[in-house]
Design a protein around this motif. Sequence first.
Motif, PDB file in Angstrom:
ATOM      1  N   THR A 141       7.254  84.080 -36.089  1.00  0.00           N
ATOM      2  CA  THR A 141       8.526  83.551 -36.547  1.00  0.00           C
ATOM      3  C   THR A 141       9.515  84.685 -36.786  1.00  0.00           C
ATOM      4  O   THR A 141       9.126  85.856 -36.915  1.00  0.00           O
ATOM      5  CB  THR A 141       8.334  82.733 -37.832  1.00  0.00           C
TER       6      THR A 141
ATOM      7  N   ILE B 244       5.506  76.444 -41.893  1.00  0.00           N
ATOM      8  CA  ILE B 244       4.532  75.591 -42.577  1.00  0.00           C
ATOM      9  C   ILE B 244       3.174  75.832 -41.942  1.00  0.00           C
ATOM     10  O   ILE B 244       3.007  75.654 -40.731  1.00  0.00           O
ATOM     11  CB  ILE B 244       4.909  74.104 -42.473  1.00  0.00           C
TER      12      ILE B 244
ATOM     13  N   LYS C 135       4.030  76.196 -47.406  1.00  0.00           N
ATOM     14  CA  LYS C 135       5.342  76.409 -46.827  1.00  0.00           C
ATOM     15  C   LYS C 135       5.913  77.704 -47.372  1.00  0.00           C
ATOM     16  O   LYS C 135       5.862  77.963 -48.586  1.00  0.00           O
ATOM     17  CB  LYS C 135       6.288  75.256 -47.168  1.00  0.00           C
ATOM     18  N   ILE C 136       6.457  78.496 -46.460  1.00  0.00           N
ATOM     19  CA  ILE C 136       7.218  79.678 -46.870  1.00  0.00           C
ATOM     20  C   ILE C 136       8.654  79.406 -46.448  1.00  0.00           C
ATOM     21  O   ILE C 136       8.944  79.239 -45.257  1.00  0.00           O
ATOM     22  CB  ILE C 136       6.689  80.970 -46.201  1.00  0.00           C
ATOM     23  N   ARG C 137       9.531  79.345 -47.425  1.00  0.00           N
ATOM     24  CA  ARG C 137      10.899  78.858 -47.181  1.00  0.00           C
ATOM     25  C   ARG C 137      11.715  79.805 -46.321  1.00  0.00           C
ATOM     26  O   ARG C 137      12.370  79.401 -45.381  1.00  0.00           O
ATOM     27  CB  ARG C 137      11.620  78.638 -48.505  1.00  0.00           C
ATOM     28  N   SER C 138      11.696  81.059 -46.627  1.00  0.00           N
ATOM     29  CA  SER C 138      12.490  82.056 -45.909  1.00  0.00           C
ATOM     30  C   SER C 138      11.622  83.293 -45.752  1.00  0.00           C
ATOM     31  O   SER C 138      11.504  84.107 -46.670  1.00  0.00           O
ATOM     32  CB  SER C 138      13.765  82.378 -46.696  1.00  0.00           C
ATOM     33  N   THR C 139      11.003  83.403 -44.580  1.00  0.00           N
ATOM     34  CA  THR C 139       9.993  84.436 -44.407  1.00  0.00           C
ATOM     35  C   THR C 139      10.581  85.838 -44.419  1.00  0.00           C
ATOM     36  O   THR C 139      11.712  86.075 -43.965  1.00  0.00           O
ATOM     37  CB  THR C 139       9.238  84.216 -43.088  1.00  0.00           C
TER      38      THR C 139
ATOM     39  N   GLN D 187      13.248  82.536 -41.351  1.00  0.00           N
ATOM     40  CA  GLN D 187      12.893  81.179 -40.942  1.00  0.00           C
ATOM     41  C   GLN D 187      11.846  80.588 -41.879  1.00  0.00           C
ATOM     42  O   GLN D 187      11.095  81.306 -42.540  1.00  0.00           O
ATOM     43  CB  GLN D 187      12.348  81.179 -39.511  1.00  0.00           C
ATOM     44  N   GLU D 188      11.790  79.280 -41.896  1.00  0.00           N
ATOM     45  CA  GLU D 188      10.772  78.571 -42.671  1.00  0.00           C
ATOM     46  C   GLU D 188       9.533  78.361 -41.807  1.00  0.00           C
ATOM     47  O   GLU D 188       9.647  78.077 -40.607  1.00  0.00           O
ATOM     48  CB  GLU D 188      11.326  77.212 -43.121  1.00  0.00           C
TER      49      GLU D 188
ATOM     50  N   GLN E  78       9.614  81.213 -53.074  1.00  0.00           N
ATOM     51  CA  GLN E  78       9.672  81.030 -51.625  1.00  0.00           C
ATOM     52  C   GLN E  78       8.467  80.251 -51.090  1.00  0.00           C
ATOM     53  O   GLN E  78       8.476  79.793 -49.955  1.00  0.00           O
ATOM     54  CB  GLN E  78       9.746  82.390 -50.928  1.00  0.00           C
TER      55      GLN E  78
END
Lengths: 114, 114
Positions: free
Chosen positions: A13, A20, A78-82, A17-18, A64
Amino acid sequence: EPEVTQTPSHQVTQMGQEVILRCVPISNHLYFYWYRQILGQKVEFLVSFYNNEISEKSEIFDDQFSVERPDGSNFTLKIRSTKLEDSAMYFCASSERGGGEKLFFGSGTQLSVL
Amino acid sequence: AQSVTQLDSQVPVFEEAPVELRCNYSSSVSVYLFWYVQYPNQGLQLLLKYLSGSTLVESINGFEAEFNKSQTSFHLRKPSVHISDTAEYFCAVRSGSSGDKLTFGTGTRLAVRP
């Protein structure tokens, strides 16, 4: 033997970016966990989850990160904003009982943040 | 705080030779100790554990580990290794005050050669 399955095995990614990460724990297990391992470093605890809520989390698990058990079979991270430093192998685990006595781990998702 | 040290990142050994994988821990309270094994492309699997009672614990495939409180160690041994024992071995500790969280070492890669 029943096993914990994780998808995808690899995820690439872009920073910001997010993502999952998905896990299907063993069906009769009640305790769920996420761990991660940055290349060359220790396997680190992120979070434990029981009875539809977080029971414990580490300092790494900041705002995050979030976990969810959306449908009674999947368990997601989930990582919201990597960030670049989120690049790691992420392991899901489940157990029948608490206390960390016998965790069953998935084979991991290798997350690469570019 | 608890921590685990695995000093050997890699241990090469010939088939049928004995092996010892070292693990030292630090914790201020009572501990529970684990060895997990990760075969290539698989998740971590519990190999053996010490919770209480006899300080010598054994696995079904010939490994054993001895809890030594005075030396704060939980070394893993096998008198005669097989090619199929080639894997990554992780020592982990959970203290009585850490809930479900396991603290892992960095792992030791056991490479068995014919």
